[in-house]
Design a protein around this motif. Structure first.
Motif, short mmCIF file in Angstrom:
data_model
loop_
_atom_site.label_atom_id
_atom_site.label_comp_id
_atom_site.label_asym_id
_atom_site.label_seq_id
_atom_site.Cartn_x
_atom_site.Cartn_y
_atom_site.Cartn_z
N LEU A 71 -12.64 26.83 49.50
CA LEU A 71 -12.71 25.52 48.86
C LEU A 71 -13.69 25.53 47.69
CD1 LEU A 71 -12.67 23.20 51.99
CD2 LEU A 71 -10.91 23.35 50.22
N PHE A 72 -14.82 26.22 47.87
CA PHE A 72 -15.82 26.28 46.81
C PHE A 72 -15.27 27.03 45.60
CE2 PHE A 72 -19.58 28.40 44.87
CZ PHE A 72 -20.17 27.25 44.36
N ASP A 73 -14.52 28.12 45.82
CA ASP A 73 -13.93 28.86 44.71
C ASP A 73 -12.91 28.01 43.97
OD1 ASP A 73 -13.92 32.05 46.48
OD2 ASP A 73 -15.45 31.10 45.21
N GLU A 74 -12.15 27.18 44.71
CA GLU A 74 -11.19 26.28 44.07
C GLU A 74 -11.91 25.24 43.21
OE1 GLU A 74 -8.71 24.57 47.02
OE2 GLU A 74 -7.75 26.46 47.57
N LEU A 75 -13.04 24.74 43.73
CA LEU A 75 -13.81 23.76 42.97
C LEU A 75 -14.34 24.37 41.68
CD1 LEU A 75 -15.15 20.94 42.85
CD2 LEU A 75 -17.09 21.90 44.09
N LEU A 76 -14.83 25.61 41.73
CA LEU A 76 -15.31 26.28 40.52
C LEU A 76 -14.16 26.50 39.53
CD1 LEU A 76 -17.80 28.95 41.93
CD2 LEU A 76 -18.32 26.73 40.90
#
Length: 299
Positions: A71-76
């Motif tokens: 999820l964090f990689d998608e946000l970035l």
């Protein structure tokens, strides 16, 4: 922790596409190095040392968790695309676009910036939920560890209390693990019908469960021992730890009982009659013997 924090940068790692390719081993190595640097023991004069170290641990837990990291990689990725779109806007080109074209575009096409904000908010919300889940998981682990330590402490207290604990007020309860299992709350509810329950210490194995139930009075122990049976699918075996009634037997005399003179005299007479009969038979069986009869004995 703020969702705008770059957790890769917190651990001293490259962010973006390069950070998304990092392995779990590389992330763990970076965390260990950073933890040695930011540990509060090495920064006694830094008032923010504890907070910085906690943020480091949170960033590591997020990157270590597969779902949270995704999820964090998608946000970035969404943020990078938003920055890229903004960079592509050419000021000169926007001035050349007529007001009519802008109105038509606004009426017929969705606003990319608005859509990007919505996507960012959606992913940020999910990331917050994952962070809360990770924190709750660790809080439950700590609470479980504290409960286990408290149970062990109570168990040792009951086992080693000696004269401080009246064993006549303690019930020993056991049950099989095949049926409904019992917790301390369930046992307290069962035994509270017979009197006040002071403490319960459970010790269970894979096949059998057992517990020590400390009652407030001896009368409650006696009443519970005769009545409690537990759940019908898994009955309880209830015994007092130490019986309150001691059965006394009369002392047994160690002196041998006198034998009957009548029996002794009768047995002696019987023995003498047998010996006499044997002597009479030997007179006719052994030739040349003093006991052999003379010829006149048969005339």
């Amino acid at each position: 922790m703020d969702v705008n924090v770059d957790h890769y940068n917190v651990l001293g790692l490259p962010s973006g596409e390069e950070g998304a390719k990092l392995s779990e081993k590389e992330i763990s190595k970076a965390y260990r190095l950073k933890a040695l640097e930011l540990h509060p023991d090495k920064r006694p004069d830094d008032p923010q040392a504890q907070s910085n170290f906690q943020n480091l641990k949170t960033s590591y837990e997020i990157l270590k968790d597969e779902k949270a990291r995704k999820l964090f990689d998608e946000l970035l990725q969404v943020k990078r695309e938003q920055v890229h779109r903004k960079a592509q806007y050419d000021v000169k080109r926007r001035r050349m676009v007529s007001d009519l074209e802008e109105r038509e575009w606004a009426a017929n096409a969705p606003d990319p910036a608005s859509k990007a904000r919505e996507e960012e908010e959606r992913i940020a919300k999910k990331l917050k939920e994952e962070i809360a889940r990770i924190r709750a998981m660790f809080a439950n682990k700590r609470a479980s560890s504290y409960r286990k330590e408290a149970t062990e402490t109570r168990r040792e207290s009951v086992a080693n209390s000696g004269g401080g604990l009246n064993k006549e007020k303690v019930l020993k309860v056991s049950w099989e693990k095949s049926g409904e299992d019992y917790t301390a709350e369930k046992l307290r509810e069962v035994f509270a019908k017979f009197g006040e329950v002071e403490d319960i210490v459970i010790k269970s194995s894979r096949k059998k469960g057992s517990a020590l139930v400390v009652m407030a009075s001896k009368e409650a122990v006696v009443t519970a021992s005769g009545n409690v049976c537990g759940h019908i699918s898994n009955p309880l075996l209830v015994l007092p730890l130490q019986s309150t009634v001691a059965t006394e037997f009369p002392p047994r005399s160690m002196e041998p009982e006198p034998s009957s003179n009548l029996v002794g005299a009768g047995y002696q007479s019987f023995e003498e009659s047998i010996l006499k009969k044997l002597q009479k038979d030997l007179k006719y069986l052994i030739p040349g013997s003093r006991l052999h009869p003379s010829p006149s004995a048969f005339t």
